[in-house]
Write a protein that holds these residues in place. Sequence first.
Motif, PDB file in Angstrom:
ATOM      1  N   LEU A  27       9.899  42.892  44.053  1.00  0.00           N
ATOM      2  CA  LEU A  27       9.653  42.782  42.611  1.00  0.00           C
ATOM      3  C   LEU A  27       8.782  43.954  42.181  1.00  0.00           C
ATOM      4  O   LEU A  27       8.240  44.680  43.018  1.00  0.00           O
ATOM      5  N   CYS A  28       8.597  44.091  40.861  1.00  0.00           N
ATOM      6  CA  CYS A  28       7.755  45.176  40.341  1.00  0.00           C
ATOM      7  C   CYS A  28       6.318  45.028  40.858  1.00  0.00           C
ATOM      8  O   CYS A  28       5.780  43.926  40.914  1.00  0.00           O
ATOM      9  N   THR A  29       5.734  46.147  41.228  1.00  0.00           N
ATOM     10  CA  THR A  29       4.344  46.133  41.708  1.00  0.00           C
ATOM     11  C   THR A  29       3.392  46.629  40.613  1.00  0.00           C
ATOM     12  O   THR A  29       2.200  46.725  40.838  1.00  0.00           O
ATOM     13  N   GLN A  30       3.940  46.933  39.426  1.00  0.00           N
ATOM     14  CA  GLN A  30       3.127  47.573  38.378  1.00  0.00           C
ATOM     15  C   GLN A  30       2.881  46.693  37.161  1.00  0.00           C
ATOM     16  O   GLN A  30       2.144  47.092  36.266  1.00  0.00           O
ATOM     17  N   CYS A  31       3.529  45.535  37.090  1.00  0.00           N
ATOM     18  CA  CYS A  31       3.380  44.707  35.880  1.00  0.00           C
ATOM     19  C   CYS A  31       1.908  44.373  35.664  1.00  0.00           C
ATOM     20  O   CYS A  31       1.243  43.870  36.583  1.00  0.00           O
ATOM     21  N   PRO A  32       1.387  44.631  34.471  1.00  0.00           N
ATOM     22  CA  PRO A  32      -0.039  44.431  34.248  1.00  0.00           C
ATOM     23  C   PRO A  32      -0.449  42.963  34.257  1.00  0.00           C
ATOM     24  O   PRO A  32      -1.566  42.631  34.625  1.00  0.00           O
TER      25      PRO A  32
ATOM     26  N   GLU B 286      13.977  50.260  37.980  1.00  0.00           N
ATOM     27  CA  GLU B 286      13.217  50.074  36.741  1.00  0.00           C
ATOM     28  C   GLU B 286      12.854  48.611  36.541  1.00  0.00           C
ATOM     29  O   GLU B 286      13.723  47.732  36.654  1.00  0.00           O
ATOM     30  N   CYS B 287      11.582  48.358  36.226  1.00  0.00           N
ATOM     31  CA  CYS B 287      11.134  46.980  36.006  1.00  0.00           C
ATOM     32  C   CYS B 287      11.710  46.453  34.695  1.00  0.00           C
ATOM     33  O   CYS B 287      11.659  47.117  33.661  1.00  0.00           O
ATOM     34  N   SER B 288      12.228  45.221  34.763  1.00  0.00           N
ATOM     35  CA  SER B 288      12.820  44.598  33.575  1.00  0.00           C
ATOM     36  C   SER B 288      11.754  44.126  32.592  1.00  0.00           C
ATOM     37  O   SER B 288      12.065  43.791  31.460  1.00  0.00           O
ATOM     38  N   ARG B 289      10.480  44.092  33.018  1.00  0.00           N
ATOM     39  CA  ARG B 289       9.417  43.665  32.096  1.00  0.00           C
ATOM     40  C   ARG B 289       8.628  44.854  31.557  1.00  0.00           C
ATOM     41  O   ARG B 289       8.555  45.065  30.355  1.00  0.00           O
ATOM     42  N   CYS B 290       8.031  45.656  32.474  1.00  0.00           N
ATOM     43  CA  CYS B 290       7.099  46.694  32.005  1.00  0.00           C
ATOM     44  C   CYS B 290       7.732  48.088  32.059  1.00  0.00           C
ATOM     45  O   CYS B 290       7.114  49.064  31.662  1.00  0.00           O
ATOM     46  N   HIS B 291       8.967  48.167  32.542  1.00  0.00           N
ATOM     47  CA  HIS B 291       9.740  49.421  32.597  1.00  0.00           C
ATOM     48  C   HIS B 291       9.146  50.479  33.523  1.00  0.00           C
ATOM     49  O   HIS B 291       9.525  51.650  33.452  1.00  0.00           O
TER      50      HIS B 291
HETATM   51 ZN   LIG Z   1       6.755  45.658  35.887  1.00  0.00          ZN
END
Ligand SMILES: [Zn+2]
Length: 396
Positions: free
Chosen positions: A24-29, A8-13
């Motif tokens: 790292l997250c690949t989905q953060c906008p 789970e992404c710590s920023r965008c979940h």
């Molecule tokens: Zn993210």
Amino acid sequence: MPAIAYLECSRCHARLSADTPQTLCTQCPEGPAGALYVRYDLSPLIGSAAKDVVGERPGTPWSGMWRYRAVLPDAAPVSLGEGWTPMLRSKRHPGLWLKEEGANPTGSFKARGLALAVTMARHYGLRKLAVPSAGNAAGALAAYAAAAGIEAHIFMPRDVPLANYVEAHAYGAHVTLVDGVISDCARIVGERKQAEGWFDISTLKEPFRVEGKKTMGYELVEQLGWEYPDAVFYPTGGGVGLIGMWKAFDELEQLGWVKPGKRPRMFAIQSSGCAPVVEAFDQGAVASQMWRNPETAASGLRVPKAYGDYIILDILKASGGMAVAVSDQDIFASLRDWAASEGVFLSPEGAAATAAYTQLRDAGELKASDRVVLFNTGSGLKYTDVIASALGLQPP
Ligand SMILES: [Zn+2]
Ligand SMILES: Cc1ncc(COP(=O)(O)O)c(C=O)c1O
């Protein structure tokens, strides 16, 4: 050992699969990509019956931090005996405990995160790992990579403590000394990793170092009789242990393994020669600024900007804790004091925590009756060159 449900992404979940190695997250906008947390289905472990299983079946490979295998990923451990370190009660302060992480393999708490990161690297079939390090992470990666038969590529500042340089070499790692600080080392790893085929296991840029460090949170609660202390002091560079312990507290509450009560106030301790988290906390900022010309003999705290600063600052606020800076002069005074009066040879980073305790007690921020756990994150024996110089001792 549970299967990982998702990351789970710590920023965008956003939720990512753990079937293949992730960074790292690949989905953060927008903004920097968020660090990833490992999530499991913990529901089969809820309640005291499951808790009582912790600690059963002692012996390799389930000793040390692997006693918490029920809440660690399902993979064959690469272990050198890390974790379950002593919780020492202070001889002088009745409410004070020292978590002696210098007792870990390679002499520091970095063993926990890197044991798990290398375990998962082997599980995924990764062959070449790279890390920028202030010193102790380098030694730990080199040792666990050697134990797993994986290549380690290490970038560290030229002025690291001698022990970190020597141990990394002895373990057979590829070592590069860099004229600069850890952020310069991180830049080099970032620039070269694709061409070299390295997997980057920098602090928070893969999910498993936090997962290994979370065992410190389980351990301190279990060692205090499954109760929270009032405060935890953590010498903070990248903040992985602080983030990992807070995750452990989330899980412990979800599992019903900890007696309900107030969570500990979390204190991030830095050196006044490199205190970006303290500066950001004092300004009420949500992230830190890059610290210019970081200078401290506590090499693990020479981190001009932590990738997870936004998480660290959130935790300090949520816990009612704070960020505190201490001078190098106070660090070495406290190191001498604890060696001579308590029989413990602290690392300079650990002595930052003991110095901060004195500072906050003097300021009335903490009472003698408060139950406080200080982390000595490494052994003083890894810093004999640094400490000799600070104490003005000539090598014999
Ligand atoms: Zn993210
Ligand atoms: C002995 C010691 N203490 C504390 C730290 C800071 O750890 P973290 O980056 O998890 O905040 C380090 C990092 O190198 C270290 O070696």
